[in-house]
Design a protein around this motif. Structure first.
Motif, mmCIF file in Angstrom:
data_model
loop_
_atom_site.group_PDB
_atom_site.id
_atom_site.type_symbol
_atom_site.label_atom_id
_atom_site.label_comp_id
_atom_site.label_asym_id
_atom_site.label_seq_id
_atom_site.Cartn_x
_atom_site.Cartn_y
_atom_site.Cartn_z
ATOM 1 N N ALA A 17 0.792 -1.237 0.000
ATOM 2 C CA ALA A 17 0.000 0.000 0.000
ATOM 3 C C ALA A 17 0.819 1.281 0.000
ATOM 4 C CB ALA A 17 -0.905 0.014 1.216
ATOM 5 N N ALA A 18 0.740 2.232 -0.946
ATOM 6 C CA ALA A 18 1.173 3.653 -0.880
ATOM 7 C C ALA A 18 2.499 4.084 -1.474
ATOM 8 C CB ALA A 18 1.076 4.195 0.521
ATOM 9 N N SER A 19 2.466 4.953 -2.492
ATOM 10 C CA SER A 19 3.649 5.497 -3.176
ATOM 11 C C SER A 19 3.183 6.567 -4.141
ATOM 12 C CB SER A 19 4.405 4.367 -3.883
ATOM 13 O OG SER A 19 5.361 4.866 -4.769
ATOM 14 N N ALA A 20 4.122 7.153 -4.906
ATOM 15 C CA ALA A 20 3.755 8.151 -5.905
ATOM 16 C C ALA A 20 4.512 7.867 -7.186
ATOM 17 C CB ALA A 20 4.085 9.552 -5.386
ATOM 18 N N VAL A 169 6.430 -2.050 5.056
ATOM 19 C CA VAL A 169 6.559 -2.166 3.601
ATOM 20 C C VAL A 169 5.186 -1.994 2.970
ATOM 21 C CG1 VAL A 169 7.255 -3.661 1.699
ATOM 22 C CG2 VAL A 169 8.513 -3.724 3.858
ATOM 23 N N HIS A 170 5.103 -1.078 2.008
ATOM 24 C CA HIS A 170 3.854 -0.821 1.302
ATOM 25 C C HIS A 170 4.119 -0.858 -0.198
ATOM 26 C CE1 HIS A 170 2.275 0.525 5.170
ATOM 27 N NE2 HIS A 170 3.343 1.301 5.277
ATOM 28 N N ALA A 171 3.122 -1.239 -0.973
ATOM 29 C CA ALA A 171 3.296 -1.312 -2.421
ATOM 30 C C ALA A 171 2.089 -0.732 -3.140
ATOM 31 C CB ALA A 171 3.514 -2.756 -2.870
ATOM 32 N N ASP A 172 2.363 0.074 -4.150
ATOM 33 C CA ASP A 172 1.338 0.645 -5.011
ATOM 34 C C ASP A 172 1.437 0.019 -6.393
ATOM 35 O OD1 ASP A 172 0.698 2.320 -2.936
ATOM 36 O OD2 ASP A 172 0.706 4.146 -4.148
ATOM 37 N N LEU A 173 0.322 -0.038 -7.079
ATOM 38 C CA LEU A 173 0.283 -0.527 -8.449
ATOM 39 C C LEU A 173 0.385 0.661 -9.401
ATOM 40 C CD1 LEU A 173 -0.095 -2.916 -10.386
ATOM 41 C CD2 LEU A 173 -2.575 -2.561 -10.194
ATOM 42 N N GLU A 174 1.414 0.656 -10.253
ATOM 43 C CA GLU A 174 1.671 1.771 -11.167
ATOM 44 C C GLU A 174 1.949 1.245 -12.582
ATOM 45 O OE1 GLU A 174 4.740 4.224 -9.564
ATOM 46 O OE2 GLU A 174 3.583 4.753 -7.774
ATOM 47 N N PRO A 175 0.962 0.672 -13.249
ATOM 48 C CA PRO A 175 1.210 0.120 -14.585
ATOM 49 C C PRO A 175 1.460 1.204 -15.622
ATOM 50 C CG PRO A 175 -1.122 0.027 -14.037
ATOM 51 C CD PRO A 175 -0.417 0.477 -12.794
ATOM 52 N N CYS A 176 2.319 0.879 -16.579
ATOM 53 C CA CYS A 176 2.531 1.753 -17.727
ATOM 54 C C CYS A 176 2.640 0.879 -18.978
ATOM 55 C CB CYS A 176 3.774 2.634 -17.552
ATOM 56 S SG CYS A 176 5.323 1.744 -17.335
ATOM 57 N N ALA A 177 2.444 1.490 -20.139
ATOM 58 C CA ALA A 177 2.434 0.732 -21.385
ATOM 59 C C ALA A 177 2.792 1.664 -22.540
ATOM 60 C CB ALA A 177 1.058 0.103 -21.621
ATOM 61 N N ARG A 178 3.161 1.056 -23.675
ATOM 62 C CA ARG A 178 3.470 1.872 -24.846
ATOM 63 C C ARG A 178 3.096 1.131 -26.119
ATOM 64 N NH1 ARG A 178 9.800 1.752 -26.676
ATOM 65 N NH2 ARG A 178 10.129 -0.495 -26.523
ATOM 66 N N ALA A 179 2.844 1.918 -27.167
ATOM 67 C CA ALA A 179 2.646 1.409 -28.521
ATOM 68 C C ALA A 179 3.433 2.319 -29.451
ATOM 69 C CB ALA A 179 1.170 1.401 -28.894
ATOM 70 N N LEU A 180 4.401 1.743 -30.168
ATOM 71 C CA LEU A 180 5.241 2.508 -31.088
ATOM 72 C C LEU A 180 5.136 1.915 -32.484
ATOM 73 C CD1 LEU A 180 8.617 3.237 -29.236
ATOM 74 C CD2 LEU A 180 6.872 4.898 -29.918
ATOM 75 N N GLY A 198 -2.781 3.323 -6.682
ATOM 76 C CA GLY A 198 -2.915 3.216 -5.241
ATOM 77 C C GLY A 198 -2.488 1.859 -4.715
ATOM 78 N N PRO A 199 -2.705 1.617 -3.417
ATOM 79 C CA PRO A 199 -2.259 0.371 -2.780
ATOM 80 C C PRO A 199 -2.846 -0.863 -3.452
ATOM 81 C CG PRO A 199 -2.934 1.988 -1.136
ATOM 82 C CD PRO A 199 -3.350 2.544 -2.464
#
Length: 249
Positions: A17-20, A169-180, A198-199
């Motif tokens: 849970a929790a990050s930026a 220990v906390h973890a956030d989900l921060e998915p990213c993606a690309r199309a080129l 978020g968490p």
């Protein structure tokens, strides 16, 4: 390959849970690693064109008009494993140049594509950042990487788990993606998507999540690649510009 896939599944199940979202490195990772003994350098240049104008309650400095510069040297250890680090700095309006911490990372890739086309890798990082830039100070990430190439089209996704070590220990989900899409052998254009949801044990309401889309252009040559993009979306930092310069021997 089976063991590699099991490792990715295990990582995805970690609690937290929790990050930026990272302001110093706006990048969707590919699945490549440097050749053994090869030394390379990436330079990340990011500018917050429209950002937060006040200090947060946790002590994070304003982000409006802040310029971030990060040097990322990396070194190929084996055919499938590389090490790297980030040396971060920032220029803040009314303050000037400021040291912004460092990170260390390791990246390993699957020796062969899965199903003949799906390239997989896993990147892990530890970060030590002044609290004026990240309230937790110490953290890291686990970044699974999946990438496929279909003729001139490249698709990639990084379902990142961003960790902080402040009060547990906390973890956030921060998915990213690309199309080129490769327009010329030396020129590609497309889009990149970044988010902070978020968490992982209790995602934020949609109105509090961060979602950003960048239009990007990528120029490639034998020894120098340039990725440039302009992005906009939700969150305090609603308009950003970024550039990544990759130098290879």
């Amino acid at each position: 390959m089976r063991a590699f896939l099991l490792a990715l599944v295990a990582v995805a199940g970690l609690p937290g849970a929790a990050s930026a979202q990272d302001a110093f490195e706006i990048q969707v990772y590919d699945a490549e690693t440097a050749a053994p003994g090869e030394i390379g350098l990436e330079t990340h240049l990011n500018s917050v064109l429209t950002g937060r104008r006040s200090t947060t309650l946790s002590g994070e400095a304003p982000t409006h008009r802040v310029f971030h510069a990060t040097l990322e040297p990396h070194f190929g250890v084996t055919d499938i494993f590389e090490l790297g680090m980030y040396l971060q700095s920032a220029v803040r309006p009314g303050f000037g140049y400021d040291w912004a911490g460092f990170k260390v990372r390791a990246k390993v890739r699957a020796p062969e594509p899965a199903f003949g086309w799906l390239r997989l890798a896993l990147n892990g990082e530890l970060s030590f950042v002044p609290k004026r830039y990240e309230a937790a100070g110490t953290g890291g990430e686990v970044r699974p990487i999946a990438e496929g190439m279909f003729g001139p089209l490249t698709l990639g996704v990084n379902p990142i788990l961003a960790f902080t070590f402040d009060n547990g220990v906390h973890a956030d989900l921060e998915p990213c993606a690309r199309a080129l899409f490769r327009v010329r052998p030396w020129l590609s254009a497309g889009a990149e998507y970044y988010s902070s949801l978020g968490p992982i044990d209790g995602l934020l309401p949609a109105s509090e999540q961060v979602h950003r889309v960048f239009g990007v252009v990528e120029l490639t040559s034998g020894h120098l690649d340039i990725n440039f993009g302009i992005g906009a979306g939700t969150g305090d930092e609603s308009l950003l510009a970024k550039a990544i310069l990759t130098v290879r021997p």
